[in-house]
Design an enzyme around this catalytic site. Sequence first.
Site, PDB file in Angstrom:
ATOM      1  N   LYS A  22      -2.416   0.198   0.159  1.00 30.24           N
ATOM      2  CA  LYS A  22      -2.123  -0.010   1.590  1.00 30.24           C
ATOM      3  C   LYS A  22      -0.716  -0.169   1.722  1.00 30.24           C
ATOM      4  O   LYS A  22       0.071   0.146   2.506  1.00 30.24           O
ATOM      5  CB  LYS A  22      -2.927  -1.313   1.805  1.00 30.24           C
ATOM      6  CG  LYS A  22      -2.396  -1.852   3.222  1.00 30.24           C
ATOM      7  CD  LYS A  22      -3.392  -3.008   3.760  1.00 30.24           C
ATOM      8  CE  LYS A  22      -2.889  -4.633   3.141  1.00 30.24           C
ATOM      9  NZ  LYS A  22      -1.521  -5.030   4.040  1.00 30.24           N
ATOM     10  N   ASN A  23      -0.153  -1.156   0.979  1.00 30.25           N
ATOM     11  CA  ASN A  23       1.230  -1.667   1.383  1.00 30.25           C
ATOM     12  C   ASN A  23       2.572  -0.702   1.097  1.00 30.25           C
ATOM     13  O   ASN A  23       3.270  -0.656   1.608  1.00 30.25           O
ATOM     14  CB  ASN A  23       1.668  -2.814   0.461  1.00 30.25           C
ATOM     15  CG  ASN A  23       0.640  -4.121   1.090  1.00 30.25           C
ATOM     16  OD1 ASN A  23       0.133  -3.897   2.119  1.00 30.25           O
ATOM     17  ND2 ASN A  23       0.529  -5.100   0.568  1.00 30.25           N
ATOM     18  N   CYS A 117      -1.981 -10.665   9.051  1.00 31.87           N
ATOM     19  CA  CYS A 117      -2.767 -11.815   8.779  1.00 31.87           C
ATOM     20  C   CYS A 117      -2.175 -13.177   9.022  1.00 31.87           C
ATOM     21  O   CYS A 117      -0.940 -13.139   8.917  1.00 31.87           O
ATOM     22  CB  CYS A 117      -3.259 -11.481   7.142  1.00 31.87           C
ATOM     23  SG  CYS A 117      -4.354 -10.290   6.822  1.00 31.87           S
ATOM     24  N   ARG A 122       5.553 -16.609   9.301  1.00 30.05           N
ATOM     25  CA  ARG A 122       6.062 -15.123   8.353  1.00 30.05           C
ATOM     26  C   ARG A 122       7.289 -14.733   9.421  1.00 30.05           C
ATOM     27  O   ARG A 122       7.303 -13.850   9.956  1.00 30.05           O
ATOM     28  CB  ARG A 122       4.864 -14.151   8.390  1.00 30.05           C
ATOM     29  CG  ARG A 122       3.497 -14.672   7.901  1.00 30.05           C
ATOM     30  CD  ARG A 122       2.535 -13.440   7.644  1.00 30.05           C
ATOM     31  NE  ARG A 122       2.892 -12.605   6.761  1.00 30.05           N
ATOM     32  CZ  ARG A 122       2.300 -11.654   6.470  1.00 30.05           C
ATOM     33  NH1 ARG A 122       0.991 -11.381   7.208  1.00 30.05           N
ATOM     34  NH2 ARG A 122       2.467 -10.410   5.778  1.00 30.05           N
ATOM     35  N   ASP A 305      -1.779 -12.039  -2.960  1.00 31.61           N
ATOM     36  CA  ASP A 305      -2.650 -10.911  -2.409  1.00 31.61           C
ATOM     37  C   ASP A 305      -4.096 -11.332  -3.266  1.00 31.61           C
ATOM     38  O   ASP A 305      -5.304 -11.277  -2.654  1.00 31.61           O
ATOM     39  CB  ASP A 305      -2.388  -9.870  -2.148  1.00 31.61           C
ATOM     40  CG  ASP A 305      -1.461  -9.553  -1.061  1.00 31.61           C
ATOM     41  OD1 ASP A 305      -1.058 -10.582  -0.356  1.00 31.61           O
ATOM     42  OD2 ASP A 305      -0.777  -8.376  -1.177  1.00 31.61           O
ATOM     43  N   ARG A 397      -9.145  -3.454   7.177  1.00 27.62           N
ATOM     44  CA  ARG A 397      -7.714  -3.238   7.279  1.00 27.62           C
ATOM     45  C   ARG A 397      -7.211  -2.786   6.106  1.00 27.62           C
ATOM     46  O   ARG A 397      -6.182  -2.119   5.899  1.00 27.62           O
ATOM     47  CB  ARG A 397      -6.970  -4.593   7.802  1.00 27.62           C
ATOM     48  CG  ARG A 397      -7.195  -4.652   9.077  1.00 27.62           C
ATOM     49  CD  ARG A 397      -6.174  -5.781   9.837  1.00 27.62           C
ATOM     50  NE  ARG A 397      -4.847  -5.709   9.310  1.00 27.62           N
ATOM     51  CZ  ARG A 397      -4.047  -6.783   8.513  1.00 27.62           C
ATOM     52  NH1 ARG A 397      -4.339  -7.764   8.732  1.00 27.62           N
ATOM     53  NH2 ARG A 397      -3.033  -6.570   8.060  1.00 27.62           N
TER      54      ARG A 397
END
Length: 429
Positions: A22-23, A117, A122, A305, A397
Site C-alpha cells: 500500500k505505502n 488515519c 501528524r 503499523d 483502505r
Amino acid sequence: MEKFIVQGNTRLSGSVKISGSKNSAVAVLPAVILSSGTVQLENLPGITDVHTMIKILETLGVLIRRRGRDALELTPGNLSNLAPSYELVKKMRASYYFMGSLLARYGRAEVPIPGGCDLGPRPIDQHLKGFTALGATINIEHGMINLSAEKLVGAHIYLDVVSIGATINLMLAAAAAEGRTVLENVAKEPEIVDVANFLNAMGASIRGAGTDVIRIDGVRKFSGARHTVIPDRIEAGTFMLAAASTGGSVIVEDVIPKHLEAITAKIRETGATVEVEPERIKVKGIESLAPSDLKTFPYPGFPTDLQPPCMVLLTAARGLSVITENVFDGRFNHVDELKRMGARIKVEGRTALVEGGVPLTGAPVTAPDLRSGAALIIAALMADGESQINEIEHVDRGYDNLEQKLVQLGASIRRESESDYQEQAGDLE
Ligand code: EPU
C-alpha cells in the site's frame, strides 16, 4: 457503513499470497505525473487507497488503462488540472505526494491539507521545510496548501524527524530540481527504496535510498517505465501475527523476508515458530506464548503499523508485556475496543501494559483506524463466540481482499452492510 461478523475460536491454517505494498503504491502512483511517456505499474493492491489515488489521477487528466487485476498503464501527458479535489484528498494521507510530484513537473501545486488515519498530530512541517529549501514558496489558506516555484534548485536538507512522507515527497521534488540535493536523516523503509527505483527507472538519478543519506542529481525529463510494486510487509506481518495469535499454521507467500526481520524476531520471542525461505515465511503458533516487550521505531525497527496486531498477540501471552509506541502520539486507539473483548491493558502516555493470558470474548467493537481494525479482526478470531467489527471501511483502505484471504485460511468472517439491516428491518414491516 459495513461491518464484519467474525466467529471466534479459529486457528488459521493454509497459505496466503501477499499483495503489493500500500505505502509504495500510493507514492508510486502520484510519481507517475513526472513521466512524459507511458508507465506500466504491476502488483498494485486492490484497496480503496489505491482506488482513490487512481480517481485523483483521472481527475487531473491522466489517461489510465487497466491491464488485468493488479496492473495499470498510465499516460500523464500534459495535465489539464493541477488541483486535486478536497473530496478525494481528505480520504487519504498519501495525497500529500501530489505536492512533490506536481511541483516537480509543473512548478506549482494546490493540494488540500491531507486526511488519513487519526493517530494523533501528524504535522507536515518537514515536507514544507524541504520544499522551501528547494526554492518553493508556500501559502496555506482556506485549508489549501499552495506551492509554487519559478525553478527548483538542489539543496542540502537535514530532516529534524525521520519521516517516510517527507523523504518521498522531497525525493519527488528534488528529482526534477536543478543540480544536486542531499537529504540527510531520511527514512530507510523499503517503500522509499521502491519509489527511488521507480523514479530511477523513469530517468532520475537517486542514490543512497535505504540509507540515511540520499543524493539526488536533478534531471529535466522523465521517460516511461515499467515497475512492479514490492510486497506489502505490513499485510504479511499482519497474517504472521494472526497465525501466531490463533495458534495456527500459516505460510505467507510472495514476501521479501528481509523486510520482515523485526516481526520475525518478535514472534520468535513469544515462542512461536517462524521458518524463513527465500520468498515465503511459515508461522506456527504454540499453546502457551511467552510475554515480550515491544518498542516501535522507524525501519529497520519494529513498525508502528504492526503495533496494534502485535498487542493482540501479546494478550495471548501469559504474563506482562510492555509496549512503547515511539512513532505516533496517539496510536493506542484499539485499546478501548480490545478491553470490550476482555483484554487487560493499561495505557500510560506512550506505554501500554498488557496483562496477557486472559481469554478474549466476542463483542461488538468499532475499527477506529486501519491497523486497529486489522488488530480487532485477529482478536475476534481468537475470542470465544461471535464479534461484530463496525466501520470496516478503514480496513478496506489498506488490506486487499482481507475477508477472502481469511476465509481461505479457515476463518468464518462475513461482511454485512447497512442496507442488509435495512432489508431485514423491511422484512418485519
Ligand atoms: N512527522 C513530523 N513532521 C513531518 C512529518 C512527520 O513531525 O513533517 C512525524 C509524525 O508526526 C510521526 C513521525 O514523524 O510522529 C513519522 O511520520 P511519517 O512522516 O514517517 O509518517 P507518514 O508518512 O505520515 C507513513 C505511512 C503510515 C505509517 C508511518 C510510519 C504512508 C502513506 N503512511 O505515514 O502508514 O504508519 O509512515 O511508519 O506511507 C498505515 O499504513 O496504516 C499508516 C498509517
